[in-house]
Design an enzyme around this catalytic site. Structure first.
Site, PDB file in Angstrom:
ATOM      1  N   ASP A  41      40.508 -27.241  13.297  1.00 34.59           N
ATOM      2  CA  ASP A  41      39.060 -27.100  13.078  1.00 34.59           C
ATOM      3  C   ASP A  41      38.152 -27.872  14.056  1.00 34.59           C
ATOM      4  OD1 ASP A  41      40.499 -26.432  10.826  1.00 34.59           O
ATOM      5  OD2 ASP A  41      39.434 -27.767   9.485  1.00 34.59           O
ATOM      6  N   GLU A  45      37.775 -24.253   1.877  1.00 31.07           N
ATOM      7  CA  GLU A  45      37.760 -25.295   2.908  1.00 31.07           C
ATOM      8  C   GLU A  45      36.493 -25.168   3.758  1.00 31.07           C
ATOM      9  OE1 GLU A  45      42.483 -26.111   3.680  1.00 31.07           O
ATOM     10  OE2 GLU A  45      41.606 -24.600   4.976  1.00 31.07           O
TER      11      GLU A  45
HETATM   12  C1  FRU Z   1      41.211 -26.328   7.511  1.00 32.21           C
HETATM   13  C2  FRU Z   1      41.841 -27.636   7.073  1.00 32.21           C
HETATM   14  C3  FRU Z   1      40.808 -28.504   6.382  1.00 32.21           C
HETATM   15  C4  FRU Z   1      41.344 -29.879   6.619  1.00 32.21           C
HETATM   16  C5  FRU Z   1      41.928 -29.761   8.001  1.00 32.21           C
HETATM   17  C6  FRU Z   1      43.116 -30.629   8.239  1.00 32.21           C
HETATM   18  O1  FRU Z   1      41.843 -25.722   8.576  1.00 32.21           O
HETATM   19  O2  FRU Z   1      42.940 -27.405   6.239  1.00 32.21           O
HETATM   20  O3  FRU Z   1      40.611 -28.217   5.021  1.00 32.21           O
HETATM   21  O4  FRU Z   1      40.353 -30.864   6.577  1.00 32.21           O
HETATM   22  O5  FRU Z   1      42.284 -28.410   8.177  1.00 32.21           O
HETATM   23  O6  FRU Z   1      43.499 -30.582   9.572  1.00 32.21           O
END
Ligand code: FRU
Length: 564
Positions: A92, A265
């Site tokens: 992300d 998320e």
């Molecule tokens: C989304 C996620 C988020 C988390 C991050 C961990 O892709 O699963 O929810 O904060 O990636 O890398």
């Protein structure tokens, strides 16, 4: 400011120490029903409610021993204008902030393996969103947990009180994630090079292990900060307000709504301009897994926000992308035109794509607005931001008629990103379609291919009134979830279809219907795609306008130059 109780450890030293923590964030562990506040039934922490995005290392194909020595594929699939990490695994985008003329791009990052886990905040900066310069890691994994997704705001008036007199800076709000707990932390920095945990963390703790990804905006009408954050397994978005980024009060919750999947998320809340005037609030919610296309996807709701609560016009999810590789988008703070970047990937296969030394890339920066669709109502409209500045000399390709069954083609330079803008009309019968669509058949295909028989095709079927994106005839990557064919309804206005396509090594981004339909896909041809062919079948077509440009490389990375 440093957290004295939890001094940071050297990254490698932590790998062993935290191995159990990483293993505990695993897929398929016992499922405990979530209570309303996210706590276990006995009210204690310890419920194991894993993040489905981070399967246990040992369970993953390829295992946890991945070499970071660059191989030929790492160069062949390396994008020229999209941000990708030099080494390691990236997911992300985080902390997108424009401040003092610099765009900050932080990101979820494991610098030591090309698999997800041991998450730090990587960092790059740019003055134009295309020429990115790598910066040192900004937030480390610590014994308190991994540094999961979050956002950064500028605090020019020191509303937080976290800066010394005369100083102003940046504040990151992010999730510290350990096996049994996800809490919201803040960290400060003067120039964003390092973000140092503030005293008093966590600033928000619901005693939950599925509570993550805070995105904070300053809501000027109410003069306070607003955080949207996922209560992932409850399928709710929490709205919290704060005068100082340190003290947070719950204002409301949104959901369950739209597509639920397993986890909510990476929420984002933004006010977007509407094409014919005014503006509306939009709430973005990513889900994983459970996308109708498979794996992870991002949905959005259009509605109102009063500083405390979001009300959707319709409780209906609209999915941003018609392909599979657009996730966890985040909007920039500190910009005039709403601009977002997403991770180009899907949790179904992101840890197995065929690069070795690095995995993960970001989408191009996209300008976002809303536009009226006559059938579907208000929809997100996306366009790549500022791409025109990268255009090299036009590659000649003439407009005009293409007879049914024939094609027009042009060679493409290898190792360069390409932008194709094209407007075409499949059926030239001015009386329009006959009843039942008879006489209105015909397909127009835009084909990127090579002499190995591989082909990426994008096109429109006039009878079905749908567009497709087909990556199934590329041979560089095969995996059960790496499905190949995607489609979306399009109702060509004035019977013309317009496409803007950006092809860059392992990525393609397809914008059509004035950016209201967008397909974002990873592509892995075994050899570079060096031929563009426009092909019609079942009907004549007229190409009204076509423009083809190579795009100047912006990334300081080794990219394909004909040989490795
Ligand atoms: C989304 C996620 C988020 C988390 C991050 C961990 O892709 O699963 O929810 O904060 O990636 O890398």
């Amino acid at each position: 400011m440093s957290d004295i109780s939890n001094p940071p450890l050297p990254r490698r030293a932590m790998l062993g120490l935290l191995a159990t923590g990483a293993a505990a964030i695993s897929l398929g562990a016992e499922a405990v029903p979530a209570s309303q506040n996210g706590m276990a039934a006995n009210g204690k922490r310890g419920k194991h409610e894993p993040n489905a995005s981070h399967p246990e290392l040992a369970d993953r194909p390829g295992g946890n021993h991945q070499s970071l020595a660059p191989a030929a594929v790492d160069i062949m699939y390396r994008p020229a204008i999209h941000y990708s990490p030099k080494l390691g695994f990236m997911n992300d985008p985080n902390g997108l902030l424009h401040r003092d003329g610099l765009y900050h791009l932080y990101f979820q990052y494991d610098p030591d393996a090309s698999l997800a886990g041991h998450v730090h905040w990587g960092h790059a900066t740019s003055s134009d969103l295309y020429h990115w310069h790598d910066q040192p890691i900004a937030i480390d994994e610590t014994p308190s947990g991994e540094a999961f997704t979050g956002s950064v705001v500028a605090d020019p008036d020191n509303l937080s009180g976290l800066f010394k007199a005369g100083q102003t800076g940046m504040v990151a709000i992010y999730t510290r994630a350990s096996a049994h707990s996800q809490t919201q932390w803040i960290a400060t920095g003067l120039d964003g090079q390092t973000l140092t945990d503030a005293p008093g963390n966590p600033v928000l703790d619901l005693h939950s292990d599925s509570f993550r990804d805070p995105k904070v905006i300053f809501h000027a009408p109410s003069g306070q900060w607003v955080m949207v954050v996922a209560l992932s397994r409850l399928h709710q978005i929490g709205f919290f307000t704060s005068p100082d980024l340190q003290h947070w009060t719950e204002a409301s919750r949104f959901g369950p709504a739209g597509l639920l999947g397993i986890d909510y998320e990476c929420p984002n809340l933004v006010e977007l301009p509407v094409a014919d005037g005014g503006s509306r609030w939009v709430l973005f919610v990513s889900i994983n897994p459970g996308s109708p296309q498979g794996g992870s996807c991002t949905q959005y709701f259009v509605g109102d926000f009063d500083g405390r609560a979001f009300t959707a016009d319709r409780p209906v999810a609209q999915i941003i992308d018609f392909a599979k590789d657009f996730y966890a988008l985040q909007f920039y703070a500190g910009v005039e035109k709403p601009t977002a970047i997403a991770w180009m990937g899907n949790w179904q296969y992101c840890q197995e794509v065929p690069t070795h030394a690095w995995r993960g890339l970001m989408t191009l920066p996209r300008e976002m607005s809303l536009a009226h669709d006559p059938i579907q109502g208000l929809r997100l409209a996306q366009q790549p931001a500022g791409l025109e500045a990268l255009r090299g000399p036009r590659i000649a390709m003439d407009p005009g008629r293409i007879d049914a069954g024939s094609a027009r083609q042009v060679a493409l330079p290898e190792g360069q990103a390409i932008e194709l803008s094209i407007t075409f009309e499949i059926d030239n019968d001015p009386s329009g379609p006959a009843a039942g669509g008879k006489g209105r058949g015909g397909r127009f295909a835009i084909e990127f291919s090579n002499d190995q028989g591989e082909m990426l095709s994008i096109g429109v079927d006039a009878l079905a009134q749908q567009a497709w994106l087909d990556r199934s005839r590329l041979r560089g990557f095969s995996q059960p979830f790496f499905t190949g064919q995607f489609s979306t309804p399009i109702a060509p206005r004035d019977r013309r279809a317009r496409f803007r396509i950006i092809l860059d090594a392992c990525s393609v981004e397809v914008f059509t219907q004035d950016g209201m339909e967008v397909g974002t896909a990873l592509i892995y041809p075994a050899a570079p795609l060096n031929l563009l062919r426009l092909h019609t079948s079942g009907s004549d077509a007229i190409v009204h306008a076509v423009e083809l440009h190579p795009l100047a490389k912006t990334m300081e990375r080794s990219t394909w130059s004909g040989e490795v």
